[in-house]
Design a protein around this motif. Sequence first.
Motif, PDB file in Angstrom:
ATOM      1  N   GLU A 173     -11.169 -20.510 -26.604  1.00 11.50           N
ATOM      2  CA  GLU A 173     -11.974 -21.721 -26.725  1.00 11.50           C
ATOM      3  C   GLU A 173     -12.858 -21.955 -25.517  1.00 11.50           C
ATOM      4  OE1 GLU A 173      -9.254 -24.836 -27.705  1.00 11.50           O
ATOM      5  OE2 GLU A 173      -8.543 -23.761 -29.477  1.00 11.50           O
ATOM      6  N   ASN A 174     -12.419 -21.496 -24.337  1.00 10.94           N
ATOM      7  CA  ASN A 174     -13.237 -21.674 -23.127  1.00 10.94           C
ATOM      8  C   ASN A 174     -14.543 -20.901 -23.205  1.00 10.94           C
ATOM      9  OD1 ASN A 174     -11.228 -23.245 -22.002  1.00 10.94           O
ATOM     10  ND2 ASN A 174     -10.232 -21.510 -21.006  1.00 10.94           N
ATOM     11  N   ARG A 175     -14.511 -19.736 -23.830  1.00 10.61           N
ATOM     12  CA  ARG A 175     -15.710 -18.895 -23.926  1.00 10.61           C
ATOM     13  C   ARG A 175     -16.353 -18.970 -25.307  1.00 10.61           C
ATOM     14  NH1 ARG A 175     -14.145 -13.186 -21.594  1.00 10.61           N
ATOM     15  NH2 ARG A 175     -16.390 -12.959 -21.559  1.00 10.61           N
ATOM     16  N   GLY A 176     -15.727 -19.674 -26.235  1.00 13.12           N
ATOM     17  CA  GLY A 176     -16.284 -19.809 -27.579  1.00 13.12           C
ATOM     18  C   GLY A 176     -16.280 -18.508 -28.359  1.00 13.12           C
ATOM     19  N   ARG A 177     -15.259 -17.688 -28.132  1.00 10.27           N
ATOM     20  CA  ARG A 177     -15.168 -16.388 -28.811  1.00 10.27           C
ATOM     21  C   ARG A 177     -13.867 -16.265 -29.581  1.00 10.27           C
ATOM     22  NH1 ARG A 177     -17.259 -12.168 -24.198  1.00 10.27           N
ATOM     23  NH2 ARG A 177     -19.338 -13.038 -24.015  1.00 10.27           N
ATOM     24  N   LYS A 178     -13.914 -15.404 -30.569  1.00  7.45           N
ATOM     25  CA  LYS A 178     -12.728 -15.119 -31.356  1.00  7.45           C
ATOM     26  C   LYS A 178     -12.553 -13.606 -31.417  1.00  7.45           C
ATOM     27  CE  LYS A 178     -11.944 -17.430 -35.132  1.00  7.45           C
ATOM     28  NZ  LYS A 178     -11.962 -17.912 -36.529  1.00  7.45           N
ATOM     29  N   LYS A 179     -11.340 -13.151 -31.144  1.00  8.85           N
ATOM     30  CA  LYS A 179     -11.021 -11.725 -31.190  1.00  8.85           C
ATOM     31  C   LYS A 179     -10.103 -11.499 -32.388  1.00  8.85           C
ATOM     32  CE  LYS A 179      -8.953  -8.121 -28.349  1.00  8.85           C
ATOM     33  NZ  LYS A 179      -8.391  -7.800 -27.035  1.00  8.85           N
ATOM     34  N   THR A 180     -10.454 -10.532 -33.237  1.00  5.56           N
ATOM     35  CA  THR A 180      -9.625 -10.235 -34.402  1.00  5.56           C
ATOM     36  C   THR A 180      -9.295  -8.751 -34.455  1.00  5.56           C
ATOM     37  OG1 THR A 180     -11.512  -9.874 -35.852  1.00  5.56           O
ATOM     38  CG2 THR A 180     -10.614 -12.110 -35.775  1.00  5.56           C
ATOM     39  N   TYR A 181      -8.191  -8.464 -35.124  1.00  7.54           N
ATOM     40  CA  TYR A 181      -7.765  -7.082 -35.343  1.00  7.54           C
ATOM     41  C   TYR A 181      -7.168  -7.026 -36.736  1.00  7.54           C
ATOM     42  CZ  TYR A 181      -5.394  -2.602 -34.764  1.00  7.54           C
ATOM     43  OH  TYR A 181      -4.987  -1.307 -34.903  1.00  7.54           O
ATOM     44  N   HIS A 182      -7.534  -6.001 -37.494  1.00 13.25           N
ATOM     45  CA  HIS A 182      -6.944  -5.822 -38.821  1.00 13.25           C
ATOM     46  C   HIS A 182      -6.933  -4.341 -39.160  1.00 13.25           C
ATOM     47  CE1 HIS A 182      -6.767  -5.840 -43.299  1.00 13.25           C
ATOM     48  NE2 HIS A 182      -5.746  -6.580 -42.970  1.00 13.25           N
TER      49      HIS A 182
END
Length: 122
Positions: free
Chosen positions: A70-79
């Motif tokens: 939330e601090n950097r406004g990014r989301k990391k995903t893995y699938h």
Amino acid sequence: MVRASPPSTWMQGLDLPPQLFGDTGGSDYELYEEDDEFVLTIDMPGFETDEIELAWDDGVLNIAAEHADENRGRKKTYHRRFRFPKTVDDEEISAEYTNGVLEVRLPTAESTTQGKRIPLEG
């Protein structure tokens, strides 16, 4: 970084596409056979244990993870999905996440897919 291993002994003789275990260009995992189990290790740095979900369904291991910064406004995903022969004892699958590496152990079970002798009359 963990490197993908060459096909293990259980795959020899099977006419399977190389993409069966995910993206052929990926090198974030290693899959091998050890004693009576499959061992899958995946480099997944940056996730917390509660952000990783594992599911087993009819010979397929599904791994999904999501981390929101939330601090950097990014989301990391893995699938990623891994298909195994139906000889895995799904009641005994275990997983551990330590220092950014997920290790899943999938013990093999007795297989009835080898066939059964059929008596011939006549």
